[in-house]
Design a protein around this motif. Structure first.
Motif, mmCIF file in Angstrom:
data_model
loop_
_atom_site.group_PDB
_atom_site.id
_atom_site.type_symbol
_atom_site.label_atom_id
_atom_site.label_comp_id
_atom_site.label_asym_id
_atom_site.label_seq_id
_atom_site.Cartn_x
_atom_site.Cartn_y
_atom_site.Cartn_z
ATOM 1 N N PRO A 145 -65.015 12.913 28.483
ATOM 2 C CA PRO A 145 -65.149 13.937 27.430
ATOM 3 C C PRO A 145 -63.958 13.956 26.479
ATOM 4 O O PRO A 145 -62.807 14.012 26.901
ATOM 5 N N ASP A 146 -64.257 13.931 25.198
ATOM 6 C CA ASP A 146 -63.240 13.892 24.144
ATOM 7 C C ASP A 146 -62.369 15.143 24.162
ATOM 8 O O ASP A 146 -62.865 16.260 24.231
ATOM 9 N N GLY A 147 -61.058 14.931 24.117
ATOM 10 C CA GLY A 147 -60.109 16.029 24.019
ATOM 11 C C GLY A 147 -59.764 16.700 25.329
ATOM 12 O O GLY A 147 -58.959 17.623 25.355
ATOM 13 N N GLU A 148 -60.342 16.269 26.425
ATOM 14 C CA GLU A 148 -60.106 16.912 27.711
ATOM 15 C C GLU A 148 -58.882 16.345 28.422
ATOM 16 O O GLU A 148 -58.579 15.157 28.322
ATOM 17 N N LEU A 149 -58.192 17.210 29.145
ATOM 18 C CA LEU A 149 -57.128 16.771 30.039
ATOM 19 C C LEU A 149 -57.768 16.441 31.377
ATOM 20 O O LEU A 149 -58.587 17.207 31.876
ATOM 21 N N VAL A 150 -57.401 15.297 31.925
ATOM 22 C CA VAL A 150 -57.992 14.837 33.177
ATOM 23 C C VAL A 150 -56.891 14.331 34.111
ATOM 24 O O VAL A 150 -55.750 14.135 33.708
ATOM 25 N N ARG A 151 -57.277 14.108 35.347
ATOM 26 C CA ARG A 151 -56.400 13.480 36.332
ATOM 27 C C ARG A 151 -56.717 11.997 36.355
ATOM 28 O O ARG A 151 -57.886 11.620 36.335
ATOM 29 N N ILE A 152 -55.670 11.177 36.411
ATOM 30 C CA ILE A 152 -55.867 9.729 36.532
ATOM 31 C C ILE A 152 -54.940 9.221 37.626
ATOM 32 O O ILE A 152 -53.729 9.453 37.589
ATOM 33 N N VAL A 153 -55.516 8.523 38.591
ATOM 34 C CA VAL A 153 -54.748 7.950 39.692
ATOM 35 C C VAL A 153 -54.482 6.486 39.355
ATOM 36 O O VAL A 153 -55.400 5.721 39.062
ATOM 37 N N ALA A 154 -53.200 6.125 39.387
ATOM 38 C CA ALA A 154 -52.789 4.731 39.161
ATOM 39 C C ALA A 154 -51.717 4.395 40.197
ATOM 40 O O ALA A 154 -50.727 5.121 40.316
ATOM 41 N N ASP A 155 -51.937 3.338 40.959
ATOM 42 C CA ASP A 155 -50.990 2.941 42.018
ATOM 43 C C ASP A 155 -50.654 4.103 42.946
ATOM 44 O O ASP A 155 -49.489 4.385 43.223
ATOM 45 N N ASP A 156 -51.672 4.797 43.425
ATOM 46 C CA ASP A 156 -51.537 5.891 44.399
ATOM 47 C C ASP A 156 -50.798 7.122 43.876
ATOM 48 O O ASP A 156 -50.398 7.983 44.651
ATOM 49 N N THR A 157 -50.564 7.219 42.590
ATOM 50 C CA THR A 157 -49.915 8.392 42.006
ATOM 51 C C THR A 157 -50.898 9.059 41.048
ATOM 52 O O THR A 157 -51.543 8.383 40.247
ATOM 53 N N GLU A 158 -50.997 10.382 41.160
ATOM 54 C CA GLU A 158 -51.905 11.119 40.284
ATOM 55 C C GLU A 158 -51.151 11.636 39.066
ATOM 56 O O GLU A 158 -50.129 12.311 39.211
ATOM 57 N N TYR A 159 -51.658 11.299 37.895
ATOM 58 C CA TYR A 159 -51.077 11.710 36.622
ATOM 59 C C TYR A 159 -52.072 12.580 35.869
ATOM 60 O O TYR A 159 -53.218 12.726 36.279
ATOM 61 N N ARG A 160 -51.636 13.085 34.722
ATOM 62 C CA ARG A 160 -52.519 13.802 33.800
ATOM 63 C C ARG A 160 -52.560 13.011 32.498
ATOM 64 O O ARG A 160 -51.578 12.389 32.105
ATOM 65 N N ALA A 161 -53.706 13.046 31.850
ATOM 66 C CA ALA A 161 -53.886 12.320 30.591
ATOM 67 C C ALA A 161 -54.877 13.075 29.729
ATOM 68 O O ALA A 161 -55.696 13.853 30.229
ATOM 69 N N ARG A 162 -54.805 12.818 28.446
ATOM 70 C CA ARG A 162 -55.776 13.381 27.510
ATOM 71 C C ARG A 162 -56.724 12.248 27.102
ATOM 72 O O ARG A 162 -56.287 11.180 26.692
ATOM 73 N N ILE A 163 -58.020 12.523 27.220
ATOM 74 C CA ILE A 163 -59.034 11.589 26.743
ATOM 75 C C ILE A 163 -59.212 11.861 25.254
ATOM 76 O O ILE A 163 -59.394 13.010 24.843
ATOM 77 N N GLU A 164 -59.166 10.812 24.443
ATOM 78 C CA GLU A 164 -59.271 11.000 22.994
ATOM 79 C C GLU A 164 -60.306 10.054 22.399
ATOM 80 O O GLU A 164 -60.565 8.983 22.939
ATOM 81 N N SER A 165 -60.851 10.449 21.266
ATOM 82 C CA SER A 165 -61.703 9.557 20.482
ATOM 83 C C SER A 165 -60.807 8.725 19.583
ATOM 84 O O SER A 165 -59.845 9.246 19.025
ATOM 85 N N PRO A 166 -61.124 7.451 19.425
ATOM 86 C CA PRO A 166 -60.311 6.626 18.527
ATOM 87 C C PRO A 166 -60.560 7.002 17.070
ATOM 88 O O PRO A 166 -61.556 7.657 16.747
ATOM 89 N N LEU A 167 -59.654 6.590 16.206
ATOM 90 C CA LEU A 167 -59.820 6.863 14.782
ATOM 91 C C LEU A 167 -61.058 6.172 14.228
ATOM 92 O O LEU A 167 -61.703 6.675 13.308
ATOM 93 N N THR A 168 -61.359 4.994 14.769
ATOM 94 C CA THR A 168 -62.567 4.275 14.362
ATOM 95 C C THR A 168 -63.352 3.913 15.613
ATOM 96 O O THR A 168 -62.777 3.620 16.650
ATOM 97 N N GLY A 169 -64.644 3.967 15.542
ATOM 98 C CA GLY A 169 -65.475 3.614 16.678
ATOM 99 C C GLY A 169 -65.925 4.823 17.470
ATOM 100 O O GLY A 169 -65.543 5.956 17.189
ATOM 101 N N ASP A 170 -66.750 4.568 18.477
ATOM 102 C CA ASP A 170 -67.368 5.637 19.248
ATOM 103 C C ASP A 170 -66.899 5.704 20.692
ATOM 104 O O ASP A 170 -67.417 6.490 21.468
ATOM 105 N N GLY A 171 -65.961 4.893 21.094
ATOM 106 C CA GLY A 171 -65.494 4.891 22.474
ATOM 107 C C GLY A 171 -64.553 6.045 22.740
ATOM 108 O O GLY A 171 -64.574 7.078 22.070
ATOM 109 N N ARG A 172 -63.732 5.864 23.729
ATOM 110 C CA ARG A 172 -62.668 6.816 24.066
ATOM 111 C C ARG A 172 -61.411 6.001 24.337
ATOM 112 O O ARG A 172 -61.454 4.791 24.521
#
Length: 146
Positions: free
Chosen positions: A41-68
């Motif tokens: 979901p665009d603009g949401e703060l989420v949890r992301i686990v990388a190498d057994d560590t849990e972080y926080r990140a913001r999911i964003e829409s790119p300036l061009t295109g429809d992905g995230r």
């Protein structure tokens, strides 16, 4: 003790994303393809686990295109909202991982809109099975954080 699930568990969806350079300083970012955007979901703060560590990140829409895209991994929701105030652990993950720019990385959808895993292709990861809080609790927490 919380249940642990592996990245090859049948309940997880794995999205093949791309690690790309961002901006004049060649900072890393993870580009999620448009066909998987509904799970991010665009603009949401989420949890992301990388190498057994849990972080926080913001999911964003790119300036061009429809992905995230994911531009950083931070130690707290506050730092994810204000990235200039904290260390971006995505750069450290890239430095330690066996991936280069313009190559694939895998994003496991543990709980859509709430928790994801980031890993190198061919690597197996284990995640704590965490359910997202109910919406009223999330609204209260967000109000306190603001």
């Amino acid at each position: 003790m919380a249940d642990r699930i592996s990245s090859d568990h049948s309940s997880l969806t794995t999205v093949r994303a791309t690690l790309v350079r961002s901006g004049g300083l060649d900072r890393p970012k993870v580009e999620i393809p448009a066909d998987a955007a509904d799970s991010f979901p665009d603009g949401e703060l989420v949890r992301i686990v990388a190498d057994d560590t849990e972080y926080r990140a913001r999911i964003e829409s790119p300036l061009t295109g429809d992905g995230r895209e994911i531009r950083g991994l931070y130690e707290s929701p506050t730092l994810a909202r204000n990235p200039e105030d904290g260390e971006n652990h995505l750069s450290a993950w890239v430095a330690d991982a066996n991936v280069e720019f313009d190559q694939s990385v895998l994003v496991d959808v543990i709980e859509p809109g709430f928790k994801y895993g980031l890993r190198e292709p061919g690597e197996r990861a284990f995640y704590e099975a965490t359910e997202s809080p109910d919406e009223s609790l999330a609204d209260i927490a967000q109000g306190l954080d603001e």
